[in-house]
Scaffold this motif. Structure first.
Motif, PDB file in Angstrom:
ATOM      1  N   TYR A 125       1.084  -5.959  -5.414  1.00 61.20           N
ATOM      2  CA  TYR A 125       0.977  -7.057  -4.439  1.00 61.20           C
ATOM      3  C   TYR A 125       1.496  -8.374  -5.008  1.00 61.20           C
ATOM      4  CZ  TYR A 125      -1.794  -4.134  -1.267  1.00 61.20           C
ATOM      5  OH  TYR A 125      -2.210  -3.148  -0.405  1.00 61.20           O
ATOM      6  N   THR A 126       1.097  -8.684  -6.262  1.00 59.04           N
ATOM      7  CA  THR A 126       1.550  -9.961  -6.824  1.00 59.04           C
ATOM      8  C   THR A 126       3.055  -9.949  -7.094  1.00 59.04           C
ATOM      9  OG1 THR A 126       0.761  -9.194  -8.970  1.00 59.04           O
ATOM     10  CG2 THR A 126      -0.637 -10.747  -7.818  1.00 59.04           C
ATOM     11  N   HIS A 148       3.803  10.110 -13.324  1.00 59.68           N
ATOM     12  CA  HIS A 148       3.798  10.746 -14.639  1.00 59.68           C
ATOM     13  C   HIS A 148       4.678  10.041 -15.668  1.00 59.68           C
ATOM     14  CE1 HIS A 148       7.112  12.572 -12.463  1.00 59.68           C
ATOM     15  NE2 HIS A 148       7.614  13.039 -13.573  1.00 59.68           N
ATOM     16  N   PHE A 149       5.505   9.096 -15.247  1.00 63.95           N
ATOM     17  CA  PHE A 149       6.281   8.348 -16.241  1.00 63.95           C
ATOM     18  C   PHE A 149       6.273   6.832 -16.008  1.00 63.95           C
ATOM     19  CE2 PHE A 149       9.897   7.608 -13.473  1.00 63.95           C
ATOM     20  CZ  PHE A 149       9.923   8.720 -12.644  1.00 63.95           C
ATOM     21  N   TRP A 150       5.734   6.403 -14.835  1.00 65.51           N
ATOM     22  CA  TRP A 150       5.597   4.961 -14.596  1.00 65.51           C
ATOM     23  C   TRP A 150       4.545   4.739 -13.520  1.00 65.51           C
ATOM     24  CZ3 TRP A 150       8.279   1.731 -17.756  1.00 65.51           C
ATOM     25  CH2 TRP A 150       8.067   0.361 -17.559  1.00 65.51           C
ATOM     26  N   HIS A 151       3.582   3.895 -13.811  1.00 63.67           N
ATOM     27  CA  HIS A 151       2.497   3.661 -12.865  1.00 63.67           C
ATOM     28  C   HIS A 151       2.266   2.167 -12.721  1.00 63.67           C
ATOM     29  CE1 HIS A 151      -0.232   2.385 -16.055  1.00 63.67           C
ATOM     30  NE2 HIS A 151       0.527   3.182 -16.792  1.00 63.67           N
ATOM     31  N   TYR A 185       0.824  -1.207   0.000  1.00 61.68           N
ATOM     32  CA  TYR A 185       0.000   0.000   0.000  1.00 61.68           C
ATOM     33  C   TYR A 185       0.861   1.261   0.000  1.00 61.68           C
ATOM     34  CZ  TYR A 185      -3.894   3.084   1.173  1.00 61.68           C
ATOM     35  OH  TYR A 185      -4.840   4.063   1.155  1.00 61.68           O
ATOM     36  N   ASP A 186       1.886   1.273   0.867  1.00 67.16           N
ATOM     37  CA  ASP A 186       2.802   2.417   0.927  1.00 67.16           C
ATOM     38  C   ASP A 186       3.450   2.665  -0.434  1.00 67.16           C
ATOM     39  OD1 ASP A 186       2.313   2.552   3.643  1.00 67.16           O
ATOM     40  OD2 ASP A 186       4.094   1.391   4.174  1.00 67.16           O
ATOM     41  N   LEU A 187       3.912   1.561  -1.038  1.00 67.81           N
ATOM     42  CA  LEU A 187       4.568   1.648  -2.337  1.00 67.81           C
ATOM     43  C   LEU A 187       3.662   2.277  -3.377  1.00 67.81           C
ATOM     44  CD1 LEU A 187       6.666  -1.545  -2.573  1.00 67.81           C
ATOM     45  CD2 LEU A 187       7.147   0.455  -3.965  1.00 67.81           C
ATOM     46  N   LYS A 188       2.405   1.827  -3.347  1.00 66.65           N
ATOM     47  CA  LYS A 188       1.426   2.370  -4.297  1.00 66.65           C
ATOM     48  C   LYS A 188       1.259   3.884  -4.092  1.00 66.65           C
ATOM     49  CE  LYS A 188      -2.282   2.443  -7.054  1.00 66.65           C
ATOM     50  NZ  LYS A 188      -2.010   2.952  -8.413  1.00 66.65           N
ATOM     51  N   GLN A 189       1.194   4.306  -2.822  1.00 63.10           N
ATOM     52  CA  GLN A 189       1.054   5.736  -2.539  1.00 63.10           C
ATOM     53  C   GLN A 189       2.243   6.520  -3.075  1.00 63.10           C
ATOM     54  OE1 GLN A 189      -1.910   6.732  -1.198  1.00 63.10           O
ATOM     55  NE2 GLN A 189      -2.270   4.555  -1.383  1.00 63.10           N
TER      56      GLN A 189
END
Lengths: 166, 166
Positions: free
Chosen positions: A26-27, A16-19, A4-8
DNA sequence: CTGCTCATGTAATAGGTTACATGATTGC
DNA sequence: GCAATCATGTAACCTATTACATGAGCAG
């Protein structure tokens, strides 16, 4: 940190350049754990939601370093759906094309303003001298974002005019 | 046309904003045939290699039109690997980063020259007035390519300078 | 009590790349 | 004879999206 932290962090820094979607994060973290790149501990606290905290291992650090040590040989490929649509717009009605381009214009203008706000918050865009080494690289990614959005907007204006003149 | 023809056309027209491998084209054409969007006939000629020629159906045309009638609501997402690498370059040695950026500079300069050659071949970039409606849209895609590569090159120069000054 | 944020995951599907595999013709 | 181009396809794998699924805590 947790998935979750990583996603935030991704959403507020590299978006803006990698999502990535949370499902992918998680996987992939689980996969990386199997490969020995990270370890995890499950944390249950009262009054707190459960969290799975990941720590990078020495192997993980080495893998990142190894990736950085192999420089890119090619350019990043581009997939720009709007250009595909424009390319096939020969039979479309001009006013529909213009409406679509104007909507994209609004989106890109908004994005440009976001980047401008970031650089303002970071201090003065013309004096990044005082920034730390790491921040400079992040600053550089925003600079490309700024140039990209400015160029995109100029092109949209030019192209809207072109379609209007048809 | 055949899968092979399609691949050639893609490589010589849309490659700068949308590309596909032959394996993807062949499998997708088969899939589209199952869905009734295209039909095919297998052609065996002496002294000629076998070819499978596809024809778009009315359903296929309607599907394309349907897609064009639903305008894009979002911006195309960007995946720029170089920025990911730069973002994580805090611990890398400056000369390695510079070498990587300079290599990208060469690639982007080459790409810019390709676009410039295309516009020269199409006539004068400042007088696209004589072009047919369809060509104008293709011309527009090249215009974004030009602006994008120019902006990218300016950013690379700025960023190389920044890393040199560290 | 309703909706939002925090927090985690799985399943199904779609999209895309790389490698494997074959065979004919054309030009040097 | 050899390499390049024409021409087709499959298989394995990797990457990514969308939907399904759950549950706690907090603010209004």
């Amino acid at each position: 940190m947790s998935g979750y932290d990583l996603k935030q962090i991704l959403d507020h820094s590299t978006a803006h350049f990698w999502h990535a979607h949370h499902s992918q994060i998680y996987t992939n973290l689980r996969q990386m754990e199997e490969e020995g790149l990270v370890t995890s501990q499950f944390i249950q606290e009262e009054g707190q939601p459960n969290r799975r905290i990941y720590h990078v291992t020495e192997m993980g650090k080495a893998a990142l370093k190894g990736w950085l040590d192999r420089p890119m040989q090619e350019m990043s490929p581009i997939k720009e759906e709007l250009l595909v649509r424009l390319f096939f717009s020969g039979q479309r009605e001009s006013h529909q094309i213009i409406a679509e381009l104007q909507h994209q214009r609004r989106l890109h203008l908004q994005r440009l303003k976001e980047y401008e706000n970031i650089t303002v918050r970071m201090g003065d865009e013309k004096k990044p001298i005082e920034l730390e080494r790491e921040s400079r690289f992040w600053h550089a990614t925003i600079q490309l974002g700024l140039r990209y959005e400015k160029a995109y907007l100029e092109w949209l204006d030019e192209t809207i005019q072109m379609v209007e003149s048809l």
